[in-house]
Scaffold this motif. Sequence first.
Motif, mmCIF file in Angstrom:
data_model
loop_
_atom_site.group_PDB
_atom_site.id
_atom_site.type_symbol
_atom_site.label_atom_id
_atom_site.label_comp_id
_atom_site.label_asym_id
_atom_site.label_seq_id
_atom_site.Cartn_x
_atom_site.Cartn_y
_atom_site.Cartn_z
ATOM 1 N N VAL A 139 45.821 38.740 44.650
ATOM 2 C CA VAL A 139 45.585 39.773 43.639
ATOM 3 C C VAL A 139 44.974 39.087 42.430
ATOM 4 O O VAL A 139 45.566 38.181 41.855
ATOM 5 N N LYS A 140 43.745 39.530 42.090
ATOM 6 C CA LYS A 140 43.095 38.964 40.910
ATOM 7 C C LYS A 140 43.100 40.020 39.832
ATOM 8 O O LYS A 140 42.670 41.149 40.049
ATOM 9 N N LYS A 141 43.560 39.653 38.675
ATOM 10 C CA LYS A 141 43.598 40.603 37.569
ATOM 11 C C LYS A 141 42.325 40.462 36.759
ATOM 12 O O LYS A 141 41.838 39.359 36.527
ATOM 13 N N ALA A 142 41.797 41.606 36.311
ATOM 14 C CA ALA A 142 40.599 41.601 35.487
ATOM 15 C C ALA A 142 40.979 41.163 34.071
ATOM 16 O O ALA A 142 42.062 41.476 33.575
ATOM 17 N N VAL A 143 40.107 40.422 33.440
ATOM 18 C CA VAL A 143 40.360 39.972 32.083
ATOM 19 C C VAL A 143 40.006 41.105 31.140
ATOM 20 O O VAL A 143 38.895 41.628 31.165
ATOM 21 N N THR A 144 40.954 41.504 30.325
ATOM 22 C CA THR A 144 40.693 42.589 29.371
ATOM 23 C C THR A 144 40.357 41.981 28.020
ATOM 24 O O THR A 144 41.028 41.047 27.571
#
Length: 91
Positions: free
Chosen positions: A76-81
């Motif tokens: 699971v890769k989280k998007a950088v906000t």
Amino acid sequence: MPLMTWELWLARDIVTDNPLPWQKSLDNLTPGRVAQAMGGVFAVIGTPALPPKPRGKSPGWEPGKKRYRKNRCPIVKKAVTPPRKEPSVAV
């Protein structure tokens, strides 16, 4: 310390004198001599402890036991906000 000395004093009657080669035999055993002979008492009565586990190389996988691959979870890769802008205050 006093309790240990009393235990050794009271155990005088159940141990036999087992002097080392340079010690002479004693009729009245001292607490130190009783402590020296307690190994024979413990050998007779046994111990409630379990036998020690083997050290060194492990025995390995048991013969006949089925082997299964580990369950793999998806990555699971989280998007950088981007950081939020603070609202500007009218002066």
